[in-house]
Design a protein around this motif. Sequence first.
Motif, PDB file in Angstrom:
ATOM      1  N   ALA A 115       0.850  -1.200   0.000  1.00 45.38           N
ATOM      2  CA  ALA A 115       0.000   0.000   0.000  1.00 45.38           C
ATOM      3  C   ALA A 115       0.880   1.242   0.000  1.00 45.38           C
ATOM      4  O   ALA A 115       1.922   1.280   0.650  1.00 45.38           O
ATOM      5  CB  ALA A 115      -0.901   0.000   1.228  1.00 45.38           C
ATOM      6  N   ILE A 168      -2.596  -0.599  -3.602  1.00 40.56           N
ATOM      7  CA  ILE A 168      -3.569   0.115  -2.780  1.00 40.56           C
ATOM      8  C   ILE A 168      -3.004   1.500  -2.496  1.00 40.56           C
ATOM      9  O   ILE A 168      -1.892   1.612  -1.985  1.00 40.56           O
ATOM     10  CB  ILE A 168      -3.805  -0.616  -1.450  1.00 40.56           C
ATOM     11  N   PRO A 172      -2.786  -5.029   2.704  1.00 42.31           N
ATOM     12  CA  PRO A 172      -1.434  -5.151   2.160  1.00 42.31           C
ATOM     13  C   PRO A 172      -0.565  -5.891   3.166  1.00 42.31           C
ATOM     14  O   PRO A 172      -0.960  -6.099   4.315  1.00 42.31           O
ATOM     15  CB  PRO A 172      -0.993  -3.694   2.031  1.00 42.31           C
ATOM     16  N   LEU A 182      -8.022   1.042   5.813  1.00 43.02           N
ATOM     17  CA  LEU A 182      -7.645  -0.154   5.052  1.00 43.02           C
ATOM     18  C   LEU A 182      -8.138  -1.423   5.735  1.00 43.02           C
ATOM     19  O   LEU A 182      -8.400  -2.419   5.073  1.00 43.02           O
ATOM     20  CB  LEU A 182      -6.131  -0.193   4.853  1.00 43.02           C
TER      21      LEU A 182
END
Lengths: 341, 341
Positions: free
Chosen positions: A184, A217, A242, A235
Amino acid sequence: MSNSTPATIEDVARIANVSIATVSRAIHMPEKVANSTRLKVNQAIAVTGYTTNAMARSLRLGRSNMILVVAPDIGDPNFSNILIGLENEARSHGYGILIGHTQNDAQRGLEYLKFLNSNQAAGLILFTGILPFGHQTMTARLPPSVGVFEPVFNGGIPYVGVDDIAGARKAVDLLIAEGHRKIAFIGDSRTRLAYSRRRMGYEAGMDAADISANLRIVFEGDGTIESGRLAVEQLFMRDTLPTAFMCVNDQTAIGVMIGLKARGYDIPGDFSVTGFDDVPQAVFMTPSLTTIRQPRTAIGKHAMALLLELLSDGQPAETEILLRPDLVVRNSVSAPSRIRR
Amino acid sequence: MSNSTPATIEDVARIANVSIATVSRAIHMPEKVANSTRLKVNQAIAVTGYTTNAMARSLRLGRSNMILVVAPDIGDPNFSNILIGLENEARSHGYGILIGHTQNDAQRGLEYLKFLNSNQAAGLILFTGILPFGHQTMTARLPPSVGVFEPVFNGGIPYVGVDDIAGARKAVDLLIAEGHRKIAFIGDSRTRLAYSRRRMGYEAGMDAADISANLRIVFEGDGTIESGRLAVEQLFMRDTLPTAFMCVNDQTAIGVMIGLKARGYDIPGDFSVTGFDDVPQAVFMTPSLTTIRQPRTAIGKHAMALLLELLSDGQPAETEILLRPDLVVRNSVSAPSRIRR
DNA sequence: CCATGCTATGTAAACCTTTACATATAACGT
DNA sequence: ACGTTATATGTAAAGGTTTACATAGCATGG
């Protein structure tokens, strides 16, 4: 000698038995004056303790020996180290540094304009990507200027910074080398151009490793600790997580680490984290933060050197100097855990 | 208006149809000029965009509107926050700030002397307890000056700092209140007077709690991280260990924590640690550091205010301003463990 | 209506340098 | 020996401001 009023060039001239013009020349154009005379003048200077009155000199020359350094926040740890570089370079050329901080307030910026208009500063170092002065008409009157960290919005001003793309690339390449795929990027594309370049480095690294778009991401925050923490919260609401967080700067990374720890995760056991900047506290974090170091002192030195060159030549040799950022490997990165997911 | 050379007082005078003396008076002594004339002058100023040429003004007045700030290390986090306070206060009074850092090098200090001698700076803020200039004969010519953090060695210079004794007292009192008796003081009495005052606070607190001398352990380091680590190493060689480490500054405390962790101890489970200063990274340590906060911005503000007062009155209202430091309770202190020893 | 004092403004010097221009001396080539 | 050039120094103006001193106008009080 221990007179109350400081000695002037006339005192020196009288003692050396020459004219004031000769004294001035002996000081500033020594090769234009006979050896014997120069000696006399130097002795007289030593006797009187004479120093050139900078005010009078600047007035006559129409140019001062001060450089105005304007930054949004002089308390920023990124700032102070650059200041050292700026200061060293300036001092060794006989220039002094005038400090201004705007706190991102245009009104404040305007107040510093005064120093420029009134000839108190010969040049300008800008730490912010935008001209701090409302009036764009000002650009016409702007003295020789150099940007630091990122290009100045209005253009035409050379700048010194770090190769953000290459730096970010080093971070993402490290993560990929450790085996991470789902990485990410916690960014901040809105406030600073430098930050959007770091994202470009991220994308380039992911491209080079042939990592598909759905494994990428990107969370856009605002570069603060809080935004890092927030990124983690957001997230975790998604289904896929991630294995590594590549952060646009150290502040964000600190926030991410706080967020992850609050959820009970181990770094780097569960998640790897990287930052960018290498702020002083990066080494004291637990775990210590793997990040990209900005060569701060060097940036300051180069920026000032460029400005001084501008001041004497009128034309900048280069319009953009990008220094190489270095990867600093510490303890916040490891291979992704195979147990989880 | 958008002329190439900036407008002078003569331009204004011509447009307002008055003499340059009147313009000057309209600007600096408005009450001395008739209302109607003042209006004309102000309009002319607006039209021309005139700003007083600070060089010419300073030359005529024999005094500039710059304050020289000399610090041993401008990268020090303690420094930058004070700088903010200094800067704000100065700017709001029309003064600018000139930065110098000596890196504890007398030669460097001497170079800054130039700015003073040449009338470029009207006043001096000193961050170091000693005059950075070798020549003590200089003191005679020293401009109005104010020390920050601690008294300036040569005396006669007022200063603004923190009440170190009271601050240290708060730290030791907290430890005693938590139940600690055997408290080590990791100090640095050599380099700075402020540090020896902190030790005085420690002793006073121990006295007040009737803790006998043989329970007091004092280690004299040099205020660096490394010296904190070293203190731990040395104390572990003795047969009796303290239950708490009271450190003269945060750097030392960080070193102590590193040393204790390296030996596998838990903080504050096994040992409590306190610092002094509240540097930015204190909150990011694991555990976060309980320490004494210096009101840095306020110190800067007061120091500059005092200097400006000195500049106008000639005599300082106060010769010493001590601000109140605050205890910041975080997670590096708890009651002493009963299990161990 | 005059002497006096106050108010508003102007004139010009001073602050300390740098440097264009002028001058004096020396060196040089023919 | 003389004209030319180079070298070294001096004279004086200019840079933009502040302010002591001078001046002029005007009101005030007797």
